[in-house]
Design an enzyme around this catalytic site. Structure first.
Site, PDB file in Angstrom:
ATOM      1  N   GLN A  32     -44.363  78.897  86.480  1.00 31.31           N
ATOM      2  CA  GLN A  32     -43.011  79.080  85.943  1.00 31.31           C
ATOM      3  C   GLN A  32     -43.079  79.405  84.448  1.00 31.31           C
ATOM      4  O   GLN A  32     -43.688  78.671  83.675  1.00 31.31           O
ATOM      5  CB  GLN A  32     -42.203  77.788  86.180  1.00 31.31           C
ATOM      6  CG  GLN A  32     -40.742  77.901  85.806  1.00 31.31           C
ATOM      7  CD  GLN A  32     -39.968  78.877  86.684  1.00 31.31           C
ATOM      8  OE1 GLN A  32     -40.146  78.944  87.890  1.00 31.31           O
ATOM      9  NE2 GLN A  32     -39.107  79.672  86.060  1.00 31.31           N
ATOM     10  N   ASP A  42     -45.496  86.661  92.009  1.00 34.86           N
ATOM     11  CA  ASP A  42     -44.580  87.158  90.984  1.00 34.86           C
ATOM     12  C   ASP A  42     -44.903  88.615  90.630  1.00 34.86           C
ATOM     13  O   ASP A  42     -44.123  89.287  89.968  1.00 34.86           O
ATOM     14  CB  ASP A  42     -44.723  86.301  89.705  1.00 34.86           C
ATOM     15  CG  ASP A  42     -43.538  85.378  89.488  1.00 34.86           C
ATOM     16  OD1 ASP A  42     -42.489  85.618  90.104  1.00 34.86           O
ATOM     17  OD2 ASP A  42     -43.678  84.425  88.711  1.00 34.86           O
ATOM     18  N   LYS A  58     -36.535  77.131  94.186  1.00 36.41           N
ATOM     19  CA  LYS A  58     -37.654  77.793  94.878  1.00 36.41           C
ATOM     20  C   LYS A  58     -38.188  76.873  95.975  1.00 36.41           C
ATOM     21  O   LYS A  58     -38.468  77.312  97.091  1.00 36.41           O
ATOM     22  CB  LYS A  58     -38.761  78.154  93.876  1.00 36.41           C
ATOM     23  CG  LYS A  58     -38.383  79.353  93.011  1.00 36.41           C
ATOM     24  CD  LYS A  58     -39.266  79.545  91.793  1.00 36.41           C
ATOM     25  CE  LYS A  58     -38.667  80.659  90.931  1.00 36.41           C
ATOM     26  NZ  LYS A  58     -39.332  80.847  89.652  1.00 36.41           N
TER      27      LYS A  58
END
Ligand code: NAP
Length: 301
Positions: free
Chosen positions: A97, A120, A53
């Site tokens: 995460q 997200d 990422k």
């Protein structure tokens, strides 16, 4: 003969497009999109995802900040960091995460992220918007699959779509996106009865189970499009999907490989979401220069 949907190539094209949009945005607004990724603990797979990422952000010309917290981080510390990032004008996207260590409450942590920075799209406010079809961000993996289907020329409207898996991050949002695209959608899970009978109805079969080679050729209709979301390690530690690729290749009209199918699209969609968040920030902050430019462009359409 089946066509292999090349996720790497489609992802590379999408990244070129995002990069050129980013350059224009930076020129017009003076704002550099910024993503903050928080990782708690030492999970090796999560570390690889976070590294990728970070690299993706740098390739786009974004600001990228990684916060590596120890396994024993207290919930209060993590929430304080999120609060600070929510207020940080250089950061437009925040990603925690997952999975988190067991002592941390995932729901509470996600709820703390400002929905406008929730790249997200896991915050309940963003999930609700997706249900209504009025979203700013889409969860990265389902969004990536929609791009793969579009770029491969797959018609969705009117088709039977079967999704195996009902997780909040893949199966459920995937079903909503296919529904918004006018497919007839069935979601299967571990309690579904006569699974092969259901999957054989699918024109588009999307598999997100997390079990190596779970889908065999006799579960797939001749000519179906098969999307394999699975990311598993076989006995030799090699990455493999949820679909028995060699077998299903013989019956499907198109299929995504693992690796090189859905995987590359996920980070690409995260980059897209970060750019979208930065653009929203620019408009909300009443960045007049950027606002004028976007209005002028709209008039020219
Ligand atoms: P998950 O949360 O474990 O969900 C798995 C789903 O599969 C559940 O809904 C489960 O049903 C269903 N299932 C399990 N056994 C089944 C069976 N025998 N028959 C039918 N359904 C069954 O997994 P996930 O997070 O959605 O991820 C799925 C896979 O995609 C994993 O391999 C993951 O690593 C991969 N993944 C890849 C990406 C990417 O970027 N490529 C992104 C996310 C996930 P129940 O609900 O009844 O338990």
């Amino acid at each position: 003969m089946s066509r292999i949907i090349d996720g790497k190539a489609i992802s590379a094209l999408e990244r070129q497009r995002i990069k050129s949009q980013t350059e224009s945005f930076i020129n017009e607004s003076g704002i550099v999109p910024g993503l903050a990724v928080i990782i708690v603990g030492e999970d090796p797979a999560s570390k690889v995802y976070v590294k990728n990422k970070h690299k993706g952000c740098l390739d786009m010309g974004f600001v990228s900040k990684i916060y590596e917290l120890p396994e024993n981080t207290e919930e209060r510390e993590l929430l304080n960091l999120i609060d600070a990032l929510n207020l940080d004008n250089e950061i437009h996207g925040i990603l925690v995460q997952l999975p988190l260590p067991k002592h941390l409450d995932e729901k509470k942590v996600i709820a703390r992220i400002n929905p406008e920075k929730d790249v997200d799209a896991f915050h309940t406010q963003n999930v609700g918007k997706i249900v209504l079809g009025e979203y700013d961000f889409l969860p990265c993996t389902p969004a990536g699959i929609m791009v793969l289907l579009r770029e491969s020329g797959v018609t969705i409207e009117g088709k039977e779509c079967v999704i195996i898996g009902r997780s909040n991050i893949v199966g459920k949002p995937m079903a909503l996106l296919m529904l918004h695209a006018n497919a007839t959608v069935t979601i299967c899970h571990s309690k579904s009865v006569n699974l092969p009978e259901i999957t054989r109805r699918a024109d588009i079969l999307i598999v997100a189970v997390g079990k190596e080679k779970f889908v065999k050729a006799d579960m797939v209709k001749e000519g179906a499009v098969v999307i394999d979301v699975g990311m598993n390690r076989d006995g030799n530690g090699k990455l493999c999907g949820d679909v028995d690729f060699e077998e299903v290749l013989k019956v499907a009209s198109a299929i995504t490989p693992v690796p090189g199918g859905v995987g590359p699209m996920t980070i690409t969609m995260l980059l897209q979401n970060t750019l979208t968040a930065a653009k929203k920030f620019a408009l909300q902050k009443n960045n007049l220069f950027y606002r004028r430019k976007t209005q002028k462009r709209r008039k020219n359409y």
